[in-house]
Design a protein around this motif. Structure first.
Motif, PDB file in Angstrom:
ATOM      1  N   UNK A 198     -24.957 -12.314  -7.145  1.00 36.93           N
ATOM      2  CA  UNK A 198     -26.128 -13.155  -6.837  1.00 36.93           C
ATOM      3  C   UNK A 198     -25.591 -14.585  -7.261  1.00 36.93           C
ATOM      4  N   UNK A 199     -24.769 -14.621  -8.433  1.00 37.87           N
ATOM      5  CA  UNK A 199     -24.320 -16.066  -8.842  1.00 37.87           C
ATOM      6  C   UNK A 199     -23.469 -16.752  -7.621  1.00 37.87           C
ATOM      7  N   UNK A 200     -22.664 -15.707  -7.168  1.00 40.89           N
ATOM      8  CA  UNK A 200     -21.575 -16.088  -6.266  1.00 40.89           C
ATOM      9  C   UNK A 200     -22.516 -16.751  -5.009  1.00 40.89           C
ATOM     10  N   UNK A 209     -14.227 -22.521  -4.297  1.00 39.04           N
ATOM     11  CA  UNK A 209     -13.894 -21.254  -5.040  1.00 39.04           C
ATOM     12  C   UNK A 209     -13.557 -21.668  -6.382  1.00 39.04           C
ATOM     13  N   UNK A 210     -12.896 -22.594  -6.540  1.00 35.35           N
ATOM     14  CA  UNK A 210     -12.523 -22.781  -8.138  1.00 35.35           C
ATOM     15  C   UNK A 210     -13.935 -22.927  -8.894  1.00 35.35           C
ATOM     16  N   UNK A 211     -14.869 -23.709  -8.388  1.00 27.92           N
ATOM     17  CA  UNK A 211     -16.173 -24.195  -9.210  1.00 27.92           C
ATOM     18  C   UNK A 211     -16.698 -22.809  -9.281  1.00 27.92           C
ATOM     19  N   UNK A 212     -16.832 -21.870  -8.453  1.00 29.28           N
ATOM     20  CA  UNK A 212     -17.726 -20.627  -8.294  1.00 29.28           C
ATOM     21  C   UNK A 212     -17.106 -19.712  -9.440  1.00 29.28           C
ATOM     22  N   UNK A 258     -18.709 -18.419 -12.829  1.00 32.97           N
ATOM     23  CA  UNK A 258     -18.909 -17.161 -13.094  1.00 32.97           C
ATOM     24  C   UNK A 258     -18.133 -16.613 -14.235  1.00 32.97           C
ATOM     25  N   UNK A 259     -16.931 -17.041 -14.593  1.00 37.04           N
ATOM     26  CA  UNK A 259     -16.051 -16.371 -15.702  1.00 37.04           C
ATOM     27  C   UNK A 259     -16.796 -17.070 -16.891  1.00 37.04           C
ATOM     28  N   UNK A 260     -17.481 -18.219 -16.837  1.00 37.37           N
ATOM     29  CA  UNK A 260     -18.005 -18.819 -18.205  1.00 37.37           C
ATOM     30  C   UNK A 260     -19.438 -18.322 -18.598  1.00 37.37           C
ATOM     31  N   UNK A 261     -20.131 -17.535 -17.294  1.00 36.97           N
ATOM     32  CA  UNK A 261     -21.337 -16.665 -17.527  1.00 36.97           C
ATOM     33  C   UNK A 261     -20.853 -15.421 -18.319  1.00 36.97           C
ATOM     34  N   UNK A 262     -19.788 -14.831 -18.046  1.00 34.12           N
ATOM     35  CA  UNK A 262     -19.634 -13.622 -18.753  1.00 34.12           C
ATOM     36  C   UNK A 262     -18.567 -13.731 -19.807  1.00 34.12           C
ATOM     37  N   UNK A 263     -18.388 -14.941 -20.403  1.00 29.69           N
ATOM     38  CA  UNK A 263     -17.364 -15.113 -21.192  1.00 29.69           C
ATOM     39  C   UNK A 263     -17.976 -14.529 -22.596  1.00 29.69           C
ATOM     40  N   UNK A 264     -16.923 -13.968 -23.405  1.00 32.40           N
ATOM     41  CA  UNK A 264     -17.347 -13.392 -24.523  1.00 32.40           C
ATOM     42  C   UNK A 264     -18.086 -14.245 -25.665  1.00 32.40           C
ATOM     43  N   UNK A 265     -19.382 -13.987 -25.964  1.00 36.12           N
ATOM     44  CA  UNK A 265     -20.093 -14.816 -27.081  1.00 36.12           C
ATOM     45  C   UNK A 265     -19.652 -14.629 -28.326  1.00 36.12           C
ATOM     46  N   UNK A 266     -19.419 -15.726 -29.204  1.00 35.61           N
ATOM     47  CA  UNK A 266     -19.005 -15.689 -30.709  1.00 35.61           C
ATOM     48  C   UNK A 266     -20.170 -15.934 -31.408  1.00 35.61           C
ATOM     49  N   UNK A 267     -21.389 -16.375 -30.651  1.00 36.07           N
ATOM     50  CA  UNK A 267     -22.613 -16.443 -31.674  1.00 36.07           C
ATOM     51  C   UNK A 267     -23.670 -16.805 -30.416  1.00 36.07           C
ATOM     52  N   UNK A 268     -25.062 -16.585 -31.065  1.00 36.75           N
ATOM     53  CA  UNK A 268     -26.301 -17.086 -30.505  1.00 36.75           C
ATOM     54  C   UNK A 268     -26.134 -18.021 -29.792  1.00 36.75           C
ATOM     55  N   UNK A 269     -25.666 -18.956 -30.379  1.00 37.34           N
ATOM     56  CA  UNK A 269     -25.447 -20.513 -29.779  1.00 37.34           C
ATOM     57  C   UNK A 269     -24.857 -20.478 -28.417  1.00 37.34           C
ATOM     58  N   UNK A 329     -25.921 -11.751 -18.127  1.00 34.13           N
ATOM     59  CA  UNK A 329     -25.094 -12.416 -19.425  1.00 34.13           C
ATOM     60  C   UNK A 329     -24.344 -11.457 -20.103  1.00 34.13           C
ATOM     61  N   UNK A 330     -24.840 -10.190 -20.334  1.00 33.37           N
ATOM     62  CA  UNK A 330     -24.468  -9.283 -21.140  1.00 33.37           C
ATOM     63  C   UNK A 330     -23.758  -8.118 -20.410  1.00 33.37           C
TER      64      UNK A 330
END
Ligand SMILES: CNc1ncnc2c1ncn2[C@@H]1O[C@H](COP(=O)(O)O)[C@@H](O)[C@H]1O
Ligand SMILES: [Zn+2]
Length: 355
Positions: A30-32, A44-47, A51-62, A297-298
């Protein structure tokens, strides 16, 4: 049940989702597509970066909260909001969800979309569900409108006013209001709970994100507020930054808790699945609803959340069916809809040889 049985059983189970934020639930596909439909994001590079930043591993709630701005960058007009809503509903239906309460924060885009038009886009898509859910699928969808505690009291007041208008116009769809947003922000007790009282008086149900981080005063006021449901409830128990007093208040309230296992562990508000406070709810038979929070996100699904709960706390097939029963009772569905969901569940139990 052995491992592969648990996975397929959780997929077959006619599940009930009560805590799913629309913009946090967008799948990668859907994001794509929404990026490609947006001239500023269609390269392509923006997409791929988005997407990769949407799924990036969280290190905190922030860090988790920064992800929602990514989704908000693509749901910027009624057509995109409709596409997002349609895809999220389709995702849940494909995952075997029979009843879905979506929650979303009304958002305006100056010169493009008002908050009312945002809400209308979601409502129109929910009304249209039979046209895009396959003939062999069945899903009832409701909508809660959110107040983001990070925004101003004026914004909160506007969202509650819009929710009351939307509930009056579509009482069978717009059923409640939700308080969410970064728990470090806003003065909820003074500025927001009084607004929720207006919503309650007009007949809307109340769901509050509660105790995602320790905050004894706010949590106590929220527990005393007697919401219809609470979300997360992480820092109520003394073992997670709460107190015996708060824990007793919570248990005595008998308020159903929306439990978001993967969200809590990936946001690092709970250190592990084994340590999750769901263990206490199971032990004390306090009502809860297993939920996804933000499946996009998760990178989760409701079936996976059920599977996680089953494997972590060794839940039997019958106990998983009981989780569905609790969620049906805690839902904001009508009495008839609850009867329909309960009879669907008992037909499922008979078919599975559990009745
Ligand atoms: C991880 N735990 C959480 N705690 C608190 N609020 C959360 C949340 N996950 C999502 N939201 C709330 O939902 C909004 C995105 O969906 P909508 O734009 O409303 O559809 C986020 O901006 C945040 O306010
Ligand atoms: Zn949430």
């Amino acid at each position: 049940m052995d491992t592969s049985d648990v996975e397929s059983f959780c997929l077959r189970l006619p599940k009930v989702e009560l805590h799913a934020h629309l913009n946090g639930s967008l799948s990668e596909d859907t994001l794509r597509v929404l990026c490609m439909e947006n001239p500023d994001l269609s390269s392509d590079e923006k997409i791929n970066a988005l997407i990769s930043s949407f799924h990036l591993k969280n290190r905190s709630l922030e860090e988790c909260f920064k992800k929602f701005d990514i989704a908000h960058a693509v749901t910027i007009n009624p057509a995109a909001v409709k596409k997002a809503t349609k895809d999220v509903i389709s995702d849940f239906a494909a995952d075997g969800v029979a009843y879905l309460e979506i929650r979303t924060t009304p958002r305006s885009v100056p010169g493009v979309m008002s908050k009312r038009e945002y809400i209308q886009a979601v409502v129109d898509t929910i009304k249209d569900v039979p046209s895009f859910i396959g003939p062999n699928k069945f899903i009832v969808v409701k909508l809660l409108l959110s107040v983001n505690r990070r925004e101003s009291p004026a914004e909160a007041e506007e969202n509650i006013r819009e929710a009351i208008v939307a509930n009056a116009a579509h009482p069978d769809i717009v059923v409640g209001v939700d308080l969410s947003g970064n728990p470090k922000c806003g003065n909820v007790v003074q500025d927001i709970l009084p607004l929720f009282t207006q919503a309650r008086i007009s007949g809307l149900k109340i769901a509050l994100h509660c105790a995602e981080i320790p905050n004894e005063y706010e949590v106590e006021e929220m527990l005393k507020y007697n919401a219809d449901r609470l979300g997360h409830g992480t820092c109520v128990h003394p073992s997670h930054g709460g107190t015996e007093r708060l824990w007793k208040l919570f248990l005595d309230s008998k308020t159903p808790l929306e439990v978001c296992l993967t969200s809590n562990v990936k946001c690092k508000t709970v250190e592990s699945y084994e340590n999750h406070h769901l263990q206490h709810l199971l032990q004390l038979q306090h009502p809860f609803a297993i939920s996804t929070d933000d499946k996009g996100v998760f990178s989760t699904t409701l079936s996976k959340e059920f599977e996680l709960a089953a494997k972590t706390f060794n839940l039997s097939a019958l106990e998983l069916c009981h989780c569905i029963e609790m969620a049906i009772h805690a839902s904001f569905a009508s009495t008839d809809e609850k009867k329909q969901l309960m009879s669907e569940l008992s037909a499922f139990k008979t078919k599975e040889g559990l009745a």
